[in-house]
Scaffold this active site. Structure first.
Site, PDB file in Angstrom:
ATOM      1  N   TYR A  75     -40.448 -49.861  14.006  1.00 51.82           N
ATOM      2  CA  TYR A  75     -39.611 -51.045  13.798  1.00 51.82           C
ATOM      3  C   TYR A  75     -38.891 -51.493  15.067  1.00 51.82           C
ATOM      4  CZ  TYR A  75     -40.261 -51.181   8.694  1.00 51.82           C
ATOM      5  OH  TYR A  75     -40.775 -51.303   7.430  1.00 51.82           O
ATOM      6  N   SER A 116     -35.471 -46.763  12.004  1.00 54.00           N
ATOM      7  CA  SER A 116     -35.858 -48.012  12.686  1.00 54.00           C
ATOM      8  C   SER A 116     -36.179 -47.859  14.165  1.00 54.00           C
ATOM      9  CB  SER A 116     -34.809 -49.112  12.495  1.00 54.00           C
ATOM     10  OG  SER A 116     -34.757 -49.522  11.152  1.00 54.00           O
ATOM     11  N   GLY A 131     -38.616 -46.202  15.575  1.00 50.02           N
ATOM     12  CA  GLY A 131     -40.036 -46.037  15.864  1.00 50.02           C
ATOM     13  C   GLY A 131     -40.753 -47.371  15.823  1.00 50.02           C
ATOM     14  N   ASP A 137     -40.575 -31.317  13.473  1.00 50.44           N
ATOM     15  CA  ASP A 137     -41.199 -32.075  12.396  1.00 50.44           C
ATOM     16  C   ASP A 137     -40.257 -32.120  11.197  1.00 50.44           C
ATOM     17  OD1 ASP A 137     -42.750 -33.000  10.255  1.00 50.44           O
ATOM     18  OD2 ASP A 137     -44.456 -31.697  10.714  1.00 50.44           O
ATOM     19  N   ILE A 138     -39.825 -33.308  10.829  1.00 48.01           N
ATOM     20  CA  ILE A 138     -38.859 -33.455   9.724  1.00 48.01           C
ATOM     21  C   ILE A 138     -39.417 -32.926   8.401  1.00 48.01           C
ATOM     22  CG2 ILE A 138     -39.489 -35.814   9.025  1.00 48.01           C
ATOM     23  CD1 ILE A 138     -36.369 -36.330   8.886  1.00 48.01           C
ATOM     24  N   ASP A 166     -42.508 -42.137   7.447  1.00 48.76           N
ATOM     25  CA  ASP A 166     -42.875 -42.429   6.061  1.00 48.76           C
ATOM     26  C   ASP A 166     -44.224 -41.801   5.718  1.00 48.76           C
ATOM     27  OD1 ASP A 166     -42.596 -43.581   3.516  1.00 48.76           O
ATOM     28  OD2 ASP A 166     -43.217 -45.571   4.175  1.00 48.76           O
TER      29      ASP A 166
END
Length: 165
Positions: free
Chosen positions: A122, A118, A120, A10-11, A34
């Protein structure tokens, strides 16, 4: 010299100077990475986004805010190209990594955690997203010493490990 490594997890829990957020151009939170960063970091991140980026950011750009309640000191927000919406210029994806490192240098950050920008929602093809990330992170001059590419699943971790070599 910059060291590249992969972290599976987990970031929002990585203890590092700066964590990179794959943000939308509105800079108001959203889904995926995000949403996770805004949720874990608390309302101060959104408040800083509204104050610092009233008009958001264009695709390929990056800017920073507080990290709120995250273990990092800063969040570097970057707006990746939306492959599903037809934004397929790979230079924009590379710019996300390059600009994020430039912002990290401005802040004095020596360690930075990146998601696969991008890759995920996107819809950027994961193999190319990994190749672009590693290529750009390796070739961009920076004072950052430690770069972690943070992924959730083993398949993505294996792709990053293979690309790093």
């Amino acid at each position: 010299m910059t060291t590249l490594r992969v972290v599976q997890g987990d970031i929002t829990t990585v203890e590092i100077d700066a964590v990179v957020n794959a943000a939308s151009s509105a800079m108001r939170g959203g889904g995926g990475v995000d949403g996770a960063i805004h949720a874990a970091g608390g309302p101060q991140i959104l408040a800083a986004c509204i104050e610092r980026f009233p008009d958001g950011l264009p695709t390929g750009e990056a800017g920073w805010t507080t990290a709120g309640d995250l273990p990092a000191r800063w969040v570097i927000h970057t707006v990746g190209p939306n492959h599903r919406a037809g934004q397929r210029d790979r230079r924009l994806l590379g710019s996300c990594y390059r600009r994020s490192l430039e912002v990290a240098d401005e802040l004095g950050a020596r360690s930075v955690a990146f998601p696969l920008v991008s890759a995920g929602i996107y819809g950027w093809p994961k193999g190319d997203a990994v190749a672009c990330a590693v290529e750009t992170l390796r070739t961009t001059p920076t004072e950052v010493e430690d770069v972690a590419i943070v992924v959730l699943d083993e398949e993505s971790a294996d792709l990053v490990r293979a690309e790093i070599g």
